[in-house]
Design a protein around this motif. Structure first.
Motif, PDB file in Angstrom:
ATOM      1  N   SER A  42       0.835  -1.208   0.000  1.00 51.21           N
ATOM      2  CA  SER A  42       0.000   0.000   0.000  1.00 51.21           C
ATOM      3  C   SER A  42       0.866   1.253   0.000  1.00 51.21           C
ATOM      4  O   SER A  42       0.569   2.241  -0.691  1.00 51.21           O
ATOM      5  CB  SER A  42      -0.936   0.011   1.218  1.00 51.21           C
ATOM      6  N   PHE A  43       1.952   1.212   0.772  1.00 51.08           N
ATOM      7  CA  PHE A  43       2.859   2.358   0.867  1.00 51.08           C
ATOM      8  C   PHE A  43       3.511   2.643  -0.479  1.00 51.08           C
ATOM      9  O   PHE A  43       3.477   3.791  -0.971  1.00 51.08           O
ATOM     10  CB  PHE A  43       3.924   2.100   1.928  1.00 51.08           C
ATOM     11  N   THR A  44       4.115   1.617  -1.096  1.00 54.06           N
ATOM     12  CA  THR A  44       4.817   1.833  -2.367  1.00 54.06           C
ATOM     13  C   THR A  44       3.837   2.162  -3.493  1.00 54.06           C
ATOM     14  O   THR A  44       4.138   2.983  -4.358  1.00 54.06           O
ATOM     15  CB  THR A  44       5.678   0.614  -2.749  1.00 54.06           C
ATOM     16  N   GLN A  45       2.648   1.530  -3.482  1.00 50.89           N
ATOM     17  CA  GLN A  45       1.648   1.846  -4.506  1.00 50.89           C
ATOM     18  C   GLN A  45       1.221   3.306  -4.430  1.00 50.89           C
ATOM     19  O   GLN A  45       1.080   3.985  -5.453  1.00 50.89           O
ATOM     20  CB  GLN A  45       0.427   0.934  -4.342  1.00 50.89           C
ATOM     21  N   LYS A  46       1.045   3.787  -3.206  1.00 57.85           N
ATOM     22  CA  LYS A  46       0.633   5.172  -3.013  1.00 57.85           C
ATOM     23  C   LYS A  46       1.718   6.134  -3.501  1.00 57.85           C
ATOM     24  O   LYS A  46       1.422   7.129  -4.177  1.00 57.85           O
ATOM     25  CB  LYS A  46       0.339   5.429  -1.531  1.00 57.85           C
ATOM     26  N   VAL A  47       2.976   5.834  -3.169  1.00 61.71           N
ATOM     27  CA  VAL A  47       4.081   6.702  -3.594  1.00 61.71           C
ATOM     28  C   VAL A  47       4.201   6.704  -5.114  1.00 61.71           C
ATOM     29  O   VAL A  47       4.376   7.768  -5.730  1.00 61.71           O
ATOM     30  CB  VAL A  47       5.411   6.254  -2.950  1.00 61.71           C
ATOM     31  N   ILE A  48       4.093   5.529  -5.736  1.00 63.20           N
ATOM     32  CA  ILE A  48       4.187   5.441  -7.200  1.00 63.20           C
ATOM     33  C   ILE A  48       3.070   6.238  -7.861  1.00 63.20           C
ATOM     34  O   ILE A  48       3.297   6.978  -8.825  1.00 63.20           O
ATOM     35  CB  ILE A  48       4.145   3.967  -7.655  1.00 63.20           C
ATOM     36  N   GLN A  49       1.882   6.112  -7.334  1.00 69.56           N
ATOM     37  CA  GLN A  49       0.740   6.841  -7.887  1.00 69.56           C
ATOM     38  C   GLN A  49       0.940   8.350  -7.761  1.00 69.56           C
ATOM     39  O   GLN A  49       0.697   9.102  -8.709  1.00 69.56           O
ATOM     40  CB  GLN A  49      -0.547   6.414  -7.165  1.00 69.56           C
ATOM     41  N   GLU A  50       1.408   8.787  -6.589  1.00 71.87           N
ATOM     42  CA  GLU A  50       1.633  10.221  -6.369  1.00 71.87           C
ATOM     43  C   GLU A  50       2.713  10.763  -7.299  1.00 71.87           C
ATOM     44  O   GLU A  50       2.563  11.846  -7.882  1.00 71.87           O
ATOM     45  CB  GLU A  50       2.017  10.472  -4.911  1.00 71.87           C
ATOM     46  N   ARG A  51       3.813  10.017  -7.452  1.00 67.87           N
ATOM     47  CA  ARG A  51       4.912  10.473  -8.307  1.00 67.87           C
ATOM     48  C   ARG A  51       4.476  10.499  -9.769  1.00 67.87           C
ATOM     49  O   ARG A  51       4.842  11.392 -10.524  1.00 67.87           O
ATOM     50  CB  ARG A  51       6.137   9.569  -8.158  1.00 67.87           C
ATOM     51  N   SER A  52       3.673   9.500 -10.145  1.00 72.58           N
ATOM     52  CA  SER A  52       3.186   9.434 -11.521  1.00 72.58           C
ATOM     53  C   SER A  52       2.297  10.632 -11.838  1.00 72.58           C
ATOM     54  O   SER A  52       2.415  11.252 -12.909  1.00 72.58           O
ATOM     55  CB  SER A  52       2.408   8.139 -11.735  1.00 72.58           C
ATOM     56  N   GLU A  53       1.423  10.983 -10.911  1.00 74.00           N
ATOM     57  CA  GLU A  53       0.540  12.131 -11.102  1.00 74.00           C
ATOM     58  C   GLU A  53       1.330  13.434 -11.121  1.00 74.00           C
ATOM     59  O   GLU A  53       1.033  14.344 -11.910  1.00 74.00           O
ATOM     60  CB  GLU A  53      -0.518  12.169 -10.000  1.00 74.00           C
ATOM     61  N   SER A  54       2.356  13.523 -10.256  1.00 76.98           N
ATOM     62  CA  SER A  54       3.197  14.731 -10.233  1.00 76.98           C
ATOM     63  C   SER A  54       3.911  14.920 -11.563  1.00 76.98           C
ATOM     64  O   SER A  54       4.001  16.037 -12.087  1.00 76.98           O
ATOM     65  CB  SER A  54       4.227  14.643  -9.106  1.00 76.98           C
TER      66      SER A  54
END
Length: 326
Positions: free
Chosen positions: A254-266
């Motif tokens: 959940s932690f890494t998925q959230k970070v990947i999603q946030e970085r992708s959107e950024s």
């Protein structure tokens, strides 16, 4: 009608028993062949059929590691020794000249059976993959470790090293102490910021859910690896740590998925890199580079592919480095 149904039932049962007998025979023959083939290789006494040396293994990872070190002392005048983990033999190499034979040979890329238990956590990233997938990933990832890129990470390493020194200074001069945890938390902070561009403040908050889950998952996997009676999933989930394994895994993913999603959107909004002091250029984390990377066909890596590598480097990048520094 009853006779026909009975005949089909008898035929089904007979076929099933025959298939089961054949499979059992093949497995047993393969195991016994390995047993006798490995017999000349020295190893500890007290090895049992099917269980191997598993009953003598220490339960805690640190104690087990010291146990293996003791075996290397016992067999120091020999080129290698073997241990059986259940029905699987492992050969321990601990002399430079024997290790070189393996590391310098590009043929030996297949990972051992024990790596299977890392797949739920790390998928088949660079550490656990083999064959063509390993070669492709290696080719894709190698440019991300260019010296010019690693130089940008030096500031992160220095920042976290200063925190470590401050913590050690408070303990210095008050007798001996074990620095392993301090150094490991420092390595975890460094790899998390350089790999994901995310600060987790492990050195100041070692009780955070993610940090505790990284440690716990490492212990859970390594314990299962050396307890062959928990290798079958149905036994592991009914009598072992299966439920804890899944709940811990959920926190990590959940932690890494959230970070990947946030970085992708950024990145889609034109923002890249980690935050730095005002006036300095933004650093690109390992994750940022993966999100831009394409394969040989020009296709972007999927979020699943990226997560495999981020999870792999989060685990492999801090654990091995921390061990070496300690």
């Amino acid at each position: 009608m009853a006779v026909v149904v009975g005949s089909y039932s008898f035929l089904f049962v007979s076929t099933f028993v025959a298939a089961l007998t054949y499979i059992t025979y093949q497995l047993l023959s393969s195991y016994l062949h390995k047993w006798f083939a490995m017999k000349p290789v020295p190893g500890p006494e007290g090895t049992y059929l099917f269980l191997g040396d598993a009953l003598m293994f220490k339960p805690k990872a640190g104690e087990f590691f010291r146990q293996i070190v003791e075996f290397t002392q016992e067999f120091r005048d020999l080129p290698l020794f073997k241990i059986w983990v259940g029905p699987v033999p492992f050969v321990a190499l601990f002399h430079a000249e024997t290790v070189e034979k393996i590391l310098s040979n590009p043929v030996h890329l297949d990972k051992s059976f024990a790596y299977k238990f890392l797949h739920p956590w790390l998928g088949t990233g660079l550490l656990t993959s083999t064959g063509q997938k390993w070669r492709q990933r290696r080719k894709i990832l190698t440019p991300t470790f260019h010296f010019s890129i690693l130089t940008d990470f030096l500031l992160v390493m220095n920042e976290q090293a200063e925190i470590l020194v401050e913590k050690l200074e408070k303990k210095a001069g008050k007798g001996s102490f074990n620095c392993f945890s301090d150094v490991t938390l420092c390595a975890l902070d460094i790899i998390c910021e350089t790999a994901m561009g995310k600060k987790i403040h492990a050195q100041s908050d070692s009780e955070s859910e993610y940090v505790k889950s990284v440690y716990r998952m490492s212990d859970i996997v390594s314990l299962r690896q050396r307890r062959p009676w928990f290798w079958p999933d149905f036994i592991y989930y009914y009598f072992g740590q299966g439920k804890e394994h899944d709940s811990t895994l959920k926190v990590l993913h959940s932690f890494t998925q959230k970070v990947i999603q946030e970085r992708s959107e950024s990145m889609s909004y034109g923002e890249t890199g980690s935050d730095t002091n005002q006036g300095q250029k933004k650093r690109q984390a390992f994750l940022d580079m993966l999100l831009k990377t394409t394969d040989e066909d020009g296709n972007r890596l999927s979020h699943q592919d990226i997560q495999e590598e981020v999870d792999t480097f989060m685990f492999e990048g801090h654990d091995t480095t921390a061990a070496a520094m300690n």
